[in-house]
Design a protein around this motif. Structure first.
Motif, PDB file in Angstrom:
ATOM      1  N   ASP A  35     -47.117  20.802 -85.402  1.00 27.68           N
ATOM      2  CA  ASP A  35     -45.828  21.446 -85.110  1.00 27.68           C
ATOM      3  C   ASP A  35     -45.995  22.952 -84.952  1.00 27.68           C
ATOM      4  O   ASP A  35     -45.421  23.560 -84.040  1.00 27.68           O
ATOM      5  CB  ASP A  35     -44.812  21.161 -86.218  1.00 27.68           C
ATOM      6  CG  ASP A  35     -44.364  19.713 -86.252  1.00 27.68           C
ATOM      7  OD1 ASP A  35     -44.593  18.978 -85.262  1.00 27.68           O
ATOM      8  OD2 ASP A  35     -43.782  19.302 -87.281  1.00 27.68           O
ATOM      9  N   LEU A  36     -46.783  23.545 -85.836  1.00 28.01           N
ATOM     10  CA  LEU A  36     -47.009  24.987 -85.786  1.00 28.01           C
ATOM     11  C   LEU A  36     -47.728  25.384 -84.502  1.00 28.01           C
ATOM     12  O   LEU A  36     -47.348  26.360 -83.844  1.00 28.01           O
ATOM     13  CB  LEU A  36     -47.815  25.420 -87.012  1.00 28.01           C
ATOM     14  CG  LEU A  36     -48.001  26.907 -87.245  1.00 28.01           C
ATOM     15  CD1 LEU A  36     -46.667  27.620 -87.400  1.00 28.01           C
ATOM     16  CD2 LEU A  36     -48.860  27.119 -88.488  1.00 28.01           C
ATOM     17  N   LEU A  37     -48.749  24.618 -84.121  1.00 27.63           N
ATOM     18  CA  LEU A  37     -49.475  24.897 -82.879  1.00 27.63           C
ATOM     19  C   LEU A  37     -48.555  24.741 -81.673  1.00 27.63           C
ATOM     20  O   LEU A  37     -48.539  25.591 -80.774  1.00 27.63           O
ATOM     21  CB  LEU A  37     -50.694  23.987 -82.745  1.00 27.63           C
ATOM     22  CG  LEU A  37     -51.490  24.111 -81.447  1.00 27.63           C
ATOM     23  CD1 LEU A  37     -51.960  25.539 -81.205  1.00 27.63           C
ATOM     24  CD2 LEU A  37     -52.682  23.147 -81.474  1.00 27.63           C
ATOM     25  N   GLN A  38     -47.760  23.686 -81.649  1.00 23.43           N
ATOM     26  CA  GLN A  38     -46.834  23.464 -80.543  1.00 23.43           C
ATOM     27  C   GLN A  38     -45.841  24.615 -80.432  1.00 23.43           C
ATOM     28  O   GLN A  38     -45.584  25.126 -79.342  1.00 23.43           O
ATOM     29  CB  GLN A  38     -46.092  22.131 -80.721  1.00 23.43           C
ATOM     30  CG  GLN A  38     -45.186  21.778 -79.577  1.00 23.43           C
ATOM     31  CD  GLN A  38     -45.945  21.479 -78.302  1.00 23.43           C
ATOM     32  OE1 GLN A  38     -47.063  21.004 -78.323  1.00 23.43           O
ATOM     33  NE2 GLN A  38     -45.329  21.765 -77.174  1.00 23.43           N
ATOM     34  N   ASP A  39     -45.302  25.031 -81.569  1.00 24.82           N
ATOM     35  CA  ASP A  39     -44.359  26.156 -81.578  1.00 24.82           C
ATOM     36  C   ASP A  39     -45.028  27.424 -81.047  1.00 24.82           C
ATOM     37  O   ASP A  39     -44.439  28.162 -80.259  1.00 24.82           O
ATOM     38  CB  ASP A  39     -43.830  26.391 -82.990  1.00 24.82           C
ATOM     39  CG  ASP A  39     -42.794  27.493 -83.057  1.00 24.82           C
ATOM     40  OD1 ASP A  39     -41.854  27.479 -82.238  1.00 24.82           O
ATOM     41  OD2 ASP A  39     -42.932  28.368 -83.939  1.00 24.82           O
ATOM     42  N   ALA A  40     -46.266  27.671 -81.452  1.00 23.77           N
ATOM     43  CA  ALA A  40     -46.993  28.857 -80.990  1.00 23.77           C
ATOM     44  C   ALA A  40     -47.255  28.800 -79.490  1.00 23.77           C
ATOM     45  O   ALA A  40     -47.155  29.816 -78.790  1.00 23.77           O
ATOM     46  CB  ALA A  40     -48.307  28.997 -81.749  1.00 23.77           C
ATOM     47  N   LEU A  41     -47.593  27.632 -78.982  1.00 25.10           N
ATOM     48  CA  LEU A  41     -47.818  27.485 -77.541  1.00 25.10           C
ATOM     49  C   LEU A  41     -46.532  27.743 -76.765  1.00 25.10           C
ATOM     50  O   LEU A  41     -46.543  28.416 -75.729  1.00 25.10           O
ATOM     51  CB  LEU A  41     -48.372  26.093 -77.223  1.00 25.10           C
ATOM     52  CG  LEU A  41     -49.807  25.845 -77.680  1.00 25.10           C
ATOM     53  CD1 LEU A  41     -50.141  24.363 -77.573  1.00 25.10           C
ATOM     54  CD2 LEU A  41     -50.791  26.688 -76.876  1.00 25.10           C
ATOM     55  N   VAL A  42     -45.422  27.220 -77.266  1.00 23.41           N
ATOM     56  CA  VAL A  42     -44.139  27.440 -76.598  1.00 23.41           C
ATOM     57  C   VAL A  42     -43.794  28.924 -76.624  1.00 23.41           C
ATOM     58  O   VAL A  42     -43.382  29.491 -75.606  1.00 23.41           O
ATOM     59  CB  VAL A  42     -43.023  26.594 -77.253  1.00 23.41           C
ATOM     60  CG1 VAL A  42     -41.645  27.014 -76.771  1.00 23.41           C
ATOM     61  CG2 VAL A  42     -43.261  25.113 -76.977  1.00 23.41           C
ATOM     62  N   ARG A  43     -43.978  29.567 -77.784  1.00 24.83           N
ATOM     63  CA  ARG A  43     -43.690  30.999 -77.877  1.00 24.83           C
ATOM     64  C   ARG A  43     -44.543  31.807 -76.897  1.00 24.83           C
ATOM     65  O   ARG A  43     -44.081  32.779 -76.334  1.00 24.83           O
ATOM     66  CB  ARG A  43     -43.974  31.514 -79.292  1.00 24.83           C
ATOM     67  CG  ARG A  43     -42.969  31.117 -80.320  1.00 24.83           C
ATOM     68  CD  ARG A  43     -43.346  31.702 -81.659  1.00 24.83           C
ATOM     69  NE  ARG A  43     -42.429  31.289 -82.699  1.00 24.83           N
ATOM     70  CZ  ARG A  43     -42.197  31.982 -83.800  1.00 24.83           C
ATOM     71  NH1 ARG A  43     -42.828  33.128 -84.002  1.00 24.83           N
ATOM     72  NH2 ARG A  43     -41.361  31.541 -84.702  1.00 24.83           N
ATOM     73  N   THR A  44     -45.778  31.406 -76.738  1.00 24.98           N
ATOM     74  CA  THR A  44     -46.697  32.160 -75.894  1.00 24.98           C
ATOM     75  C   THR A  44     -46.464  31.906 -74.410  1.00 24.98           C
ATOM     76  O   THR A  44     -46.506  32.830 -73.603  1.00 24.98           O
ATOM     77  CB  THR A  44     -48.160  31.801 -76.257  1.00 24.98           C
ATOM     78  OG1 THR A  44     -48.367  32.073 -77.644  1.00 24.98           O
ATOM     79  CG2 THR A  44     -49.141  32.610 -75.436  1.00 24.98           C
TER      80      THR A  44
END
Length: 186
Positions: A35-44
């Protein structure tokens, strides 16, 4: 296909495992790390950001992982929604998840101890000692002053030492500050 899409595809092909591992060390839980990685990818990549190299994208995503992790703990501290021991609680996460044969007992103990640290201390310790970044780079990555990072590192190592006594922490690290306690310096 846009250039940012090519960069994202290359990043996931070349660095997905490393980014997931970084998120896992912070969260201690595979589902939360995803979830954290997915959120970071979306933010980026949510905006058609200027296309860069895979290294630049990797740095952006790592920074977004750190920021999202710290923000989630800040929100949780401000508005606690779970009680300790509830299923899915970061503090109650078991460090023994996954294949125990793949990791040594010392690594599991260290990981469990790292999970007990407050979010900022944990992020600083992970970046400094697991990613082997200098203090100035940790400060830049987290948007903190170097003195603040040194304090978090000092406090984090002091909390970890009694929990993982068989792990050697750098005691003569020129970038660290000594921990002062009522009984003297440790």
């Amino acid at each position: 296909m846009s250039r940012w899409k090519d960069t994202l595809d290359a990043l996931m092909h070349e660095r997905a495992a490393a980014l997931f591992g970084y998120a896992y060390v912070l969260t201690g839980n595979a589902d939360d790390a995803e979830d954290l990685l997915q959120d970071a990818l979306v933010r980026t990549f949510r905006v058609n950001r200027r296309s860069g190299t895979v290294n630049e994208a990797h740095a952006y995503v790592k920074r977004a992982i750190s920021t999202a992790f710290i923000d989630s703990h800040r929100r949780r501290a401000a508005r606690p929604q779970r009680h300790p021991g509830d299923e899915g609680d970061f503090a109650g996460a078991s460090a023994a998840e996954g294949d125990p044969a793949a990791r040594s007992a010392e690594t599991l103990d260290l990981h469990a101890a790292i999970l007990t640290l407050p979010a900022r201390e944990r992020a600083c310790v992970v970046l400094r000692y697991l990613d082997d970044l200098p203090v100035a780079s940790v400060a830049a990555e987290l948007g903190l002053a170097t003195g603040t990072v040194k304090r978090y590192l000092s406090d984090g190592v002091a909390r970890l030492k009694p929990l993982v006594s068989d792990t050697d922490f750098p005691t003569d690290d020129p970038e660290s500050v000594p921990v002062h306690h009522a009984g003297g310096t440790r």
